[in-house]
Write a protein that holds these residues in place. Structure first.
Motif, mmCIF file in Angstrom:
data_model
loop_
_atom_site.group_PDB
_atom_site.id
_atom_site.type_symbol
_atom_site.label_atom_id
_atom_site.label_comp_id
_atom_site.label_asym_id
_atom_site.label_seq_id
_atom_site.Cartn_x
_atom_site.Cartn_y
_atom_site.Cartn_z
ATOM 1 N N SER A 111 0.824 -1.210 0.000
ATOM 2 C CA SER A 111 0.000 0.000 0.000
ATOM 3 C C SER A 111 0.856 1.258 0.000
ATOM 4 O O SER A 111 0.338 2.359 0.144
ATOM 5 N N TYR A 112 2.176 1.092 -0.140
ATOM 6 C CA TYR A 112 3.075 2.236 -0.179
ATOM 7 C C TYR A 112 4.023 2.100 -1.368
ATOM 8 O O TYR A 112 4.163 1.024 -1.962
ATOM 9 N N SER A 113 4.680 3.187 -1.704
ATOM 10 C CA SER A 113 5.684 3.197 -2.766
ATOM 11 C C SER A 113 6.807 4.132 -2.352
ATOM 12 O O SER A 113 6.773 4.730 -1.268
ATOM 13 N N ARG A 114 7.798 4.265 -3.199
ATOM 14 C CA ARG A 114 8.918 5.175 -2.927
ATOM 15 C C ARG A 114 8.414 6.581 -2.619
ATOM 16 O O ARG A 114 8.950 7.264 -1.746
ATOM 17 N N SER A 115 7.359 7.025 -3.285
ATOM 18 C CA SER A 115 6.852 8.385 -3.099
ATOM 19 C C SER A 115 6.107 8.581 -1.778
ATOM 20 O O SER A 115 5.739 9.705 -1.437
ATOM 21 N N SER A 116 5.907 7.485 -1.027
ATOM 22 C CA SER A 116 5.226 7.592 0.261
ATOM 23 C C SER A 116 6.133 8.134 1.357
ATOM 24 O O SER A 116 5.664 8.424 2.462
ATOM 25 N N PHE A 117 7.423 8.281 1.046
ATOM 26 C CA PHE A 117 8.399 8.646 2.077
ATOM 27 C C PHE A 117 9.260 9.832 1.641
ATOM 28 O O PHE A 117 9.515 10.024 0.454
ATOM 29 N N ALA A 118 9.711 10.584 2.624
ATOM 30 C CA ALA A 118 10.629 11.694 2.410
ATOM 31 C C ALA A 118 11.947 11.364 3.117
ATOM 32 O O ALA A 118 11.990 11.305 4.349
ATOM 33 N N PRO A 119 13.022 11.118 2.381
ATOM 34 C CA PRO A 119 14.308 10.776 3.010
ATOM 35 C C PRO A 119 14.818 11.912 3.885
ATOM 36 O O PRO A 119 14.740 13.085 3.506
ATOM 37 N N LEU A 120 15.356 11.540 5.047
ATOM 38 C CA LEU A 120 15.974 12.514 5.949
ATOM 39 C C LEU A 120 17.492 12.454 5.870
ATOM 40 O O LEU A 120 18.164 13.470 5.960
ATOM 41 N N GLY A 121 18.038 11.253 5.708
ATOM 42 C CA GLY A 121 19.486 11.108 5.605
ATOM 43 C C GLY A 121 19.935 9.707 5.945
ATOM 44 O O GLY A 121 19.218 8.938 6.589
ATOM 45 N N LEU A 122 21.128 9.362 5.507
ATOM 46 C CA LEU A 122 21.743 8.089 5.851
ATOM 47 C C LEU A 122 22.334 8.159 7.254
ATOM 48 O O LEU A 122 22.656 9.244 7.750
ATOM 49 N N VAL A 123 22.462 6.992 7.882
ATOM 50 C CA VAL A 123 23.044 6.961 9.221
ATOM 51 C C VAL A 123 24.165 5.935 9.359
ATOM 52 O O VAL A 123 24.967 6.023 10.285
ATOM 53 N N ASN A 124 24.241 4.958 8.438
ATOM 54 C CA ASN A 124 25.179 3.866 8.649
ATOM 55 C C ASN A 124 25.411 3.097 7.354
ATOM 56 O O ASN A 124 24.522 3.013 6.514
ATOM 57 N N LYS A 125 26.611 2.570 7.207
ATOM 58 C CA LYS A 125 26.854 1.587 6.150
ATOM 59 C C LYS A 125 27.673 0.448 6.740
ATOM 60 O O LYS A 125 28.483 0.651 7.657
ATOM 61 N N SER A 126 27.444 -0.750 6.226
ATOM 62 C CA SER A 126 28.167 -1.911 6.744
ATOM 63 C C SER A 126 28.415 -2.908 5.628
ATOM 64 O O SER A 126 27.654 -2.997 4.659
ATOM 65 N N SER A 127 29.504 -3.652 5.778
ATOM 66 C CA SER A 127 29.803 -4.715 4.834
ATOM 67 C C SER A 127 28.922 -5.921 5.123
ATOM 68 O O SER A 127 28.410 -6.088 6.237
ATOM 69 N N MET A 128 28.764 -6.759 4.117
ATOM 70 C CA MET A 128 28.018 -7.997 4.305
ATOM 71 C C MET A 128 28.975 -9.176 4.159
ATOM 72 O O MET A 128 29.950 -9.120 3.407
ATOM 73 N N VAL A 129 28.693 -10.228 4.906
ATOM 74 C CA VAL A 129 29.541 -11.414 4.872
ATOM 75 C C VAL A 129 28.693 -12.660 4.693
ATOM 76 O O VAL A 129 27.507 -12.685 5.024
ATOM 77 N N LEU A 130 29.342 -13.691 4.157
ATOM 78 C CA LEU A 130 28.717 -15.011 4.062
ATOM 79 C C LEU A 130 29.157 -15.810 5.275
ATOM 80 O O LEU A 130 30.356 -16.012 5.497
ATOM 81 N N LEU A 131 28.189 -16.260 6.076
ATOM 82 C CA LEU A 131 28.466 -16.907 7.353
ATOM 83 C C LEU A 131 28.160 -18.392 7.329
ATOM 84 O O LEU A 131 27.204 -18.840 6.691
ATOM 85 N N ALA A 132 28.968 -19.146 8.048
ATOM 86 C CA ALA A 132 28.720 -20.566 8.289
ATOM 87 C C ALA A 132 29.087 -20.861 9.737
ATOM 88 O O ALA A 132 29.733 -20.052 10.406
ATOM 89 N N ARG A 133 28.673 -22.015 10.226
ATOM 90 C CA ARG A 133 29.061 -22.405 11.578
ATOM 91 C C ARG A 133 30.568 -22.662 11.648
ATOM 92 O O ARG A 133 31.175 -23.137 10.690
ATOM 93 N N LYS A 134 31.139 -22.357 12.793
ATOM 94 C CA LYS A 134 32.580 -22.527 12.960
ATOM 95 C C LYS A 134 32.980 -23.995 12.835
ATOM 96 O O LYS A 134 34.063 -24.308 12.318
ATOM 97 N N ASN A 135 32.109 -24.886 13.288
ATOM 98 C CA ASN A 135 32.429 -26.322 13.265
ATOM 99 C C ASN A 135 31.881 -27.023 12.027
ATOM 100 O O ASN A 135 31.782 -28.251 12.004
ATOM 101 N N GLU A 136 31.526 -26.265 10.990
ATOM 102 C CA GLU A 136 31.021 -26.860 9.755
ATOM 103 C C GLU A 136 32.103 -27.731 9.114
ATOM 104 O O GLU A 136 33.250 -27.290 8.947
ATOM 105 N N THR A 137 31.760 -28.980 8.792
ATOM 106 C CA THR A 137 32.749 -29.910 8.233
ATOM 107 C C THR A 137 32.619 -30.104 6.726
ATOM 108 O O THR A 137 33.570 -30.528 6.077
ATOM 109 N N ARG A 138 31.450 -29.768 6.158
ATOM 110 C CA ARG A 138 31.263 -29.971 4.712
ATOM 111 C C ARG A 138 32.031 -28.954 3.886
ATOM 112 O O ARG A 138 32.446 -29.228 2.767
ATOM 113 N N PHE A 139 32.218 -27.767 4.441
ATOM 114 C CA PHE A 139 33.020 -26.741 3.769
ATOM 115 C C PHE A 139 33.660 -25.862 4.839
ATOM 116 O O PHE A 139 32.991 -25.329 5.706
ATOM 117 N N ARG A 140 34.983 -25.743 4.750
ATOM 118 C CA ARG A 140 35.741 -25.013 5.771
ATOM 119 C C ARG A 140 36.204 -23.644 5.290
ATOM 120 O O ARG A 140 36.779 -22.886 6.066
#
Length: 326
Positions: A111-140
């Protein structure tokens, strides 16, 4: 999906402080009561963590408390819908990545679109990572992960934090690079996905460093690769997908704050100026660094350009038939 969002952002102290901090007269009498900052994801994820830090700093600048309200579900559209329908008086705001505002409406009817909002500003940027369990044995490591994923479509279960999120887009990009398909599991935020990854219910998770760093340092999870253009200083030695020889992928997550469209200009300008000041608060900067992200101040116009770039990514993926609600 080759649009480079880095090319449209050139932040500096002067640029971030310029037109926002030089805004005209401040709204008289605003704010006179607490504000609500809606987070469209469950507690514990990247967006929620950023919101709670920003809320404290913004409250100090405005002289009123800023209450974080988690409204998870439907890829962030439930929370976004709440803000789009709120009175445009500046008291109800939305903190999210661009995907909630421009990508989710490309996938499902909202029920909303891009025009439904007025940007105020950015606050943060972060990198993204691919995560697996530390004890994963199928792929290390990432190369073993890639081989395992390629050994059969759907063999590997991959989690993301909601349809249309940067996490979802990064997953699609990696599927494309590896020329395989994952069994995709969608969550209402990074927090629940991390719980299930640690518990063994899914094989990998696409997540921001912000919400996963504590689990990596704690030894329960490992980062197989950085899903971005450069290594992250919080994860020394963890290479990017490109450095590992698998092609470029940009999963950088930008988070910003928006008000409902129609918010009076004087209120909008006061909020934008207060937000820019809050993001530069030493506590906000230090908290972001400790969490593995960067406190990033911008003008409303710069945030709008991020929304436009994300929209271009989303529409291209939709045309290719690869961006669908789970």
């Amino acid at each position: 999906m080759n649009i480079d969002r880095r090319q449209i952002l050139h932040f500096g102290a002067a640029a971030a402080a310029g037109s926002v901090l030089g805004a005209p007269a401040w709204a008289q009498g605003f704010p006179s009561k607490p504000l609500t900052l809606v987070v469209p994801f469950a507690p514990g994820g990247n967006t929620d963590i950023v919101a709670r830090t920003v809320a404290v700093a913004l409250g100090k600048v405005l002289g009123q408390s800023v209450v974080v309200d988690n409204r998870a579900g439907a890829g962030g559209s439930i929370g976004a819908m709440q803000v789009a329908r709120a009175a445009p008086d500046g008291y109800t705001l939305l903190l999210c990545g661009a995907g909630v505002v421009v990508t989710v409406p490309e996938m499902v009817k909202t029920s909303y679109s891009r025009s439904s909002f007025a940007p105020l500003g950015l606050v943060n940027k972060s990198s993204m990572v691919l995560l697996a369990r530390k004890n994963e044995t199928r792929f290390r490591n990432f190369k073993e992960f890639a081989a395992y994923a390629r050994s059969g479509d759907g063999k590997l279960t991959a989690a993301h934090s909601g349809p249309g999120t940067p996490n979802h887009l990064a997953l699609l990009q990696l599927e494309n690079l590896l020329k395989t398909k994952f069994t995709i599991v969608s969550y209402k935020g990074s927090g629940p996905a991390l719980v299930d990854l640690i518990g063994g219910q899914v094989d990998v998770h696409f997540d921001q460093v912000t919400s996963s760093l504590q689990h990596i340092k704690g030894g329960s999870l490992q980062a197989l690769a950085v899903l971005g253009p450069a290594q992250d200083p919080s994860l020394p030695g963890v290479q990017t997908v490109a450095e590992l020889g698998f092609g470029e992928i940009d999963g950088t997550t930008y988070v910003g704050v928006l008000a409902p469209s129609g918010t009076p200009k004087d209120v909008h300008d006061k909020l934008a100026a207060a937000l820019a000041q809050a993001v530069k608060d030493p506590q906000t900067v230090n908290s972001a660094r400790e969490l593995g992200s960067v406190a990033l101040s911008s003008t409303p116009q710069e945030f709008a350009r991020i929304l436009d770039a994300e929209y271009a990514l989303a529409t291209q993926a939709t045309r290719d038939g690869r961006l669908k609600a789970d």
